[in-house]
Write a protein that holds these residues in place. Structure first.
Motif, PDB file in Angstrom:
ATOM      1  N   GLN A 120       2.103   0.130  13.749  1.00 28.83           N
ATOM      2  CA  GLN A 120       2.986   1.407  13.095  1.00 28.83           C
ATOM      3  C   GLN A 120       3.657   1.132  11.425  1.00 28.83           C
ATOM      4  O   GLN A 120       3.708   1.879  10.726  1.00 28.83           O
ATOM      5  CB  GLN A 120       3.884   1.883  14.133  1.00 28.83           C
ATOM      6  N   ARG A 121       4.028  -0.179  11.796  1.00 29.81           N
ATOM      7  CA  ARG A 121       4.824  -0.454  10.226  1.00 29.81           C
ATOM      8  C   ARG A 121       3.822  -0.690   9.249  1.00 29.81           C
ATOM      9  O   ARG A 121       3.900  -0.458   8.296  1.00 29.81           O
ATOM     10  CB  ARG A 121       5.622  -1.944  10.621  1.00 29.81           C
ATOM     11  N   ILE A 122       2.758  -1.562   9.805  1.00 32.35           N
ATOM     12  CA  ILE A 122       1.541  -1.542   8.692  1.00 32.35           C
ATOM     13  C   ILE A 122       1.010  -0.150   8.114  1.00 32.35           C
ATOM     14  O   ILE A 122       0.733   0.086   7.196  1.00 32.35           O
ATOM     15  CB  ILE A 122       0.498  -2.602   9.395  1.00 32.35           C
ATOM     16  N   ALA A 123       0.748   0.713   9.405  1.00 34.75           N
ATOM     17  CA  ALA A 123       0.498   2.204   8.781  1.00 34.75           C
ATOM     18  C   ALA A 123       1.387   2.774   7.871  1.00 34.75           C
ATOM     19  O   ALA A 123       0.795   3.385   6.825  1.00 34.75           O
ATOM     20  CB  ALA A 123      -0.002   2.796  10.004  1.00 34.75           C
TER      21      ALA A 123
ATOM     22  N   ARG B   2       0.583   3.977   4.003  1.00 30.45           N
ATOM     23  CA  ARG B   2       0.875   5.479   3.570  1.00 30.45           C
ATOM     24  C   ARG B   2       1.820   5.766   2.459  1.00 30.45           C
ATOM     25  O   ARG B   2       1.628   6.642   1.542  1.00 30.45           O
ATOM     26  CB  ARG B   2       1.516   6.305   4.723  1.00 30.45           C
ATOM     27  N   ARG B   3       2.996   4.843   2.549  1.00 28.22           N
ATOM     28  CA  ARG B   3       3.893   4.770   1.407  1.00 28.22           C
ATOM     29  C   ARG B   3       3.262   4.284   0.184  1.00 28.22           C
ATOM     30  O   ARG B   3       3.815   4.583  -1.034  1.00 28.22           O
ATOM     31  CB  ARG B   3       5.140   4.139   1.776  1.00 28.22           C
ATOM     32  N   MET B   4       2.481   3.148   0.280  1.00 27.05           N
ATOM     33  CA  MET B   4       1.989   2.613  -0.977  1.00 27.05           C
ATOM     34  C   MET B   4       0.246   2.415  -0.969  1.00 27.05           C
ATOM     35  O   MET B   4      -0.108   1.668  -0.775  1.00 27.05           O
ATOM     36  CB  MET B   4       2.463   1.061  -1.031  1.00 27.05           C
TER      37      MET B   4
ATOM     38  N   SER C 162      -5.611   5.129   7.000  1.00 20.63           N
ATOM     39  CA  SER C 162      -4.820   6.013   6.123  1.00 20.63           C
ATOM     40  C   SER C 162      -5.483   6.681   4.872  1.00 20.63           C
ATOM     41  O   SER C 162      -5.573   7.645   4.165  1.00 20.63           O
ATOM     42  CB  SER C 162      -3.569   5.229   5.494  1.00 20.63           C
ATOM     43  N   ASP C 163      -6.743   5.818   4.547  1.00 23.57           N
ATOM     44  CA  ASP C 163      -7.638   6.079   3.280  1.00 23.57           C
ATOM     45  C   ASP C 163      -8.725   7.102   3.824  1.00 23.57           C
ATOM     46  O   ASP C 163      -9.343   7.700   2.897  1.00 23.57           O
ATOM     47  CB  ASP C 163      -8.377   4.997   2.797  1.00 23.57           C
ATOM     48  N   PHE C 164      -9.244   7.022   4.986  1.00 23.37           N
ATOM     49  CA  PHE C 164     -10.351   7.869   5.674  1.00 23.37           C
ATOM     50  C   PHE C 164      -9.827   9.534   5.304  1.00 23.37           C
ATOM     51  O   PHE C 164      -8.535  10.057   5.724  1.00 23.37           O
ATOM     52  CB  PHE C 164     -10.501   7.793   6.931  1.00 23.37           C
ATOM     53  N   LEU C 165     -10.818  10.381   5.044  1.00 22.00           N
ATOM     54  CA  LEU C 165     -10.665  11.827   5.056  1.00 22.00           C
ATOM     55  C   LEU C 165     -11.010  12.083   6.470  1.00 22.00           C
ATOM     56  O   LEU C 165     -11.405  11.663   7.448  1.00 22.00           O
ATOM     57  CB  LEU C 165     -11.938  12.439   4.222  1.00 22.00           C
TER      58      LEU C 165
END
Length: 171
Positions: free
Chosen positions: A8-11, A15-17, A123-126
Motif C-alpha cells: 500500500q505504501r509503494i502504491a 500515485r503521488r509521484m 497506478s499507470d494502467f487505464l
C-alpha cells in the motif's frame, strides 16, 4: 510493517509521484516478504532444471529463503537456466507451444519482485485494461467489450496469435 502495508505504501508513492522513477525498492524485500511470495507461488507444478519440487524446497524453507534473500541482497543471485517443455496448442491443431519452466526458487523470487512492482505499475494502467491485472478476469473483459460494442449495429471480433505475428518466415 507487514507485506500488504508495504505494498500500500509503494502504491501510494506511485500515485503521488507518477513521473518519478523508483531507483531502489530492494529494502522492501525481507524474510516476511519472501515467505509471502512463497505462499503465493503455485505448488505441485513441474520442477525446473534443478529438479527441486516445491515439496523438497519446503523441507528446508527457512534455510532456502534465507539463502535466497542473502544472494538477492548481495547481488550474487543469478537465475538458473529455464527448462524447455512443450504443450499442445489446443483446438484441432497438432502444433506444440514451447513453454519455459523456471526452478521453484526462481518462481518464488519472480513472485517477490512481482509483488514489489505491481503496486507501481497498477497506478499507470487505464481502467479499460484487463490483462494480467489483480482482481480482473477475461470474463470481465468480455463483459466490458459486450457493453461497449452492443450499441453498434455490426461488430467483429478478431483472434490474433501473437507469436505468429512476430515469427520470421523460414528461409
Amino acid at each position: 510493517m507487514d507485506v500488504q502495508t508495504k505494498q500500500q505504501r509503494i502504491a501510494e508513492l506511485a500515485r503521488r509521484m507518477p513521473n518519478e522513477s523508483f531507483k531502489s525498492l530492494n529494502h522492501y524485500i525481507d524474510m516476511e516478504w519472501l515467505h509471502e511470495a512463497y505462499r503465493r507461488t503455485r505448488k505441485g507444478v513441474a520442477a525446473g532444471v534443478d529438479e527441486v519440487s516445491s515439496e523438497e524446497y519446503e523441507q528446508r524453507l527457512e534455510e532456502n529463503l534465507s539463502s535466497l534473500l542473502d544472494r538477492l541482497k548481495s547481488g550474487s543471485y543469478y537465475a538458473p537456466a529455464v527448462k524447455r517443455g512443450y504443450v499442445p496448442k489446443g483446438g484441432k491443431s497438432k502444433e506444440m507451444r514451447p513453454i519455459g519452466i523456471p526452478t521453484f526458487e526462481d518462481k518464488v523470487l519472480q513472485r517477490a519482485i512481482h509483488m514489489v512492482l505491481e503496486p507501481i505499475f497498477e497506478s499507470d494502467f487505464l481502467d479499460c485494461s484487463y490483462a494480467f491485472r489483480p482482481k480482473r478476469s477475461a470474463h470481465q473483459a468480455i463483459e466490458r467489450l459486450w457493453r461497449v460494442t452492443s450499441c453498434f449495429r455490426e461488430c467483429y471480433v478478431l483472434e490474433v496469435d501473437m507469436p505468429q505475428v512476430f515469427r520470421h518466415p523460414q528461409t
